[in-house]
Design a protein around this motif. Structure first.
Motif, short mmCIF file in Angstrom:
data_model
loop_
_atom_site.label_atom_id
_atom_site.label_comp_id
_atom_site.label_asym_id
_atom_site.label_seq_id
_atom_site.Cartn_x
_atom_site.Cartn_y
_atom_site.Cartn_z
N THR A 1 0.92 -1.05 0.03
CA THR A 1 0.12 0.01 0.01
C THR A 1 0.92 1.22 -0.16
OG1 THR A 1 -1.69 -1.22 1.07
CG2 THR A 1 -1.84 1.35 1.26
N SER B 1 -1.89 4.43 -15.95
CA SER B 1 -1.27 3.25 -15.54
C SER B 1 -0.87 2.56 -16.79
CB SER B 1 -2.28 2.66 -14.54
OG SER B 1 -3.45 2.28 -15.43
N LEU C 1 -4.86 -3.60 -8.99
CA LEU C 1 -4.56 -2.43 -8.39
C LEU C 1 -5.55 -1.92 -7.94
CD1 LEU C 1 -2.45 -0.01 -7.82
CD2 LEU C 1 -3.19 1.02 -9.99
N ALA D 1 -7.19 2.04 -6.40
CA ALA D 1 -6.95 3.41 -6.17
C ALA D 1 -8.31 4.15 -5.50
CB ALA D 1 -6.66 4.16 -7.32
N TYR E 1 -2.96 4.12 -3.32
CA TYR E 1 -2.95 2.85 -4.28
C TYR E 1 -2.37 1.57 -3.43
CZ TYR E 1 -1.97 6.28 -8.27
OH TYR E 1 -2.25 7.43 -8.82
N ARG E 2 -3.11 0.78 -4.01
CA ARG E 2 -2.90 -0.37 -2.98
C ARG E 2 -2.73 -1.75 -4.14
NH1 ARG E 2 -6.45 -2.22 1.64
NH2 ARG E 2 -4.94 -0.95 2.94
N TRP E 3 -1.43 -2.46 -4.32
CA TRP E 3 -1.16 -3.53 -5.25
C TRP E 3 -1.57 -4.91 -4.55
CZ3 TRP E 3 1.59 0.99 -5.17
CH2 TRP E 3 1.69 1.61 -6.47
N VAL F 1 1.90 3.26 -11.89
CA VAL F 1 1.10 4.25 -12.22
C VAL F 1 1.72 5.71 -11.74
CG1 VAL F 1 -0.92 2.98 -11.07
CG2 VAL F 1 0.82 3.99 -9.39
#
Length: 202
Positions: A93, A112, A124, A126, A172-174, A193
């Motif tokens: 994150t 992205s 991902l 957002a 942003y969270r992957w 991104v």
């Protein structure tokens, strides 16, 4: 005399209760879209190892978010450069600096680039968060890599509306799927991104 004392005491108690709620809701100083944009720009650390002005958290074995002047043909981007060190699903994150929005409607647009040549898919998400409550404000953008070639996405937009001064962060969270960690099952460059572009639209 007792009655007069009671009349004077009541407002003092009410004022004492109201003050903390007011401070919590309205104390932050609203920033312009340009000021917010400036604070969101990715600032790379030594050797582009980290993004210094954003805060990063990772689950066990999760790869680190790094800065690249060019990642998957996307300029000045954040991406997961490394492979997860575990076969379990991982989460990384990235949180922006906290900023203050005045009442109104704001858009947060970003680009992205998805690199699909991975055995383990990445997702991902957002979103904009209220820093006081961690509640998501407005819509959420979510997409996932699949098998195939590199894909460029431009102009994804998160829109947040606030009725009063509110301190927020952009997140942003992957998430990387579970899978093997050797040979063809390794995970490579994923979703790069840009920092969000901020505008007040209403």
């Amino acid at each position: 005399a007792l009655m007069r004392g009671a009349v004077w005491a009541a407002p003092a108690v009410a004022a004492g209760i109201a003050a903390p709620a007011y401070a919590a809701s309205f104390e932050c100083a609203p920033q312009t879209a340009a000021q917010i944009q400036s604070s969101f720009v990715f600032k790379p650390g030594t050797n582009n190892a980290v993004i210094e002005n954003w805060t990063q958290t990772r689950s066990a074995g999760a790869p680190q978010v790094r800065f690249a002047s060019n990642a998957n043909n996307l300029a000045n981007a954040a991406f997961l450069q490394d492979d997860p060190s575990t076969a379990s699903a991982t989460t990384t994150t990235l949180l922006s600096p906290a900023v203050c929005l005045g009442p109104g409607t704001y858009t947060f647009a970003f680009d992205s680039s998805l690199y699909h040549a991975n055995a383990r898919n990445a997702e991902l998400t957002a979103s904009v968060l209220d820093t006081a409550t961690s509640a998501v404000l407005g819509n959420t953008i979510t997409f996932k890599t699949t098998s195939g070639n590199q894909t460029l996405r431009t102009g994804d937009v998160v829109t947040a509306r606030v009725a009063q001064r509110t301190q927020i962060q952009f997140r942003y969270r992957w998430v990387v799927d579970s899978g093997g960690i050797t040979g063809t099952a390794r995970y490579g460059d994923d979703i790069a991104v840009t920092a969000p572009r901020v505008a007040k639209t209403a």
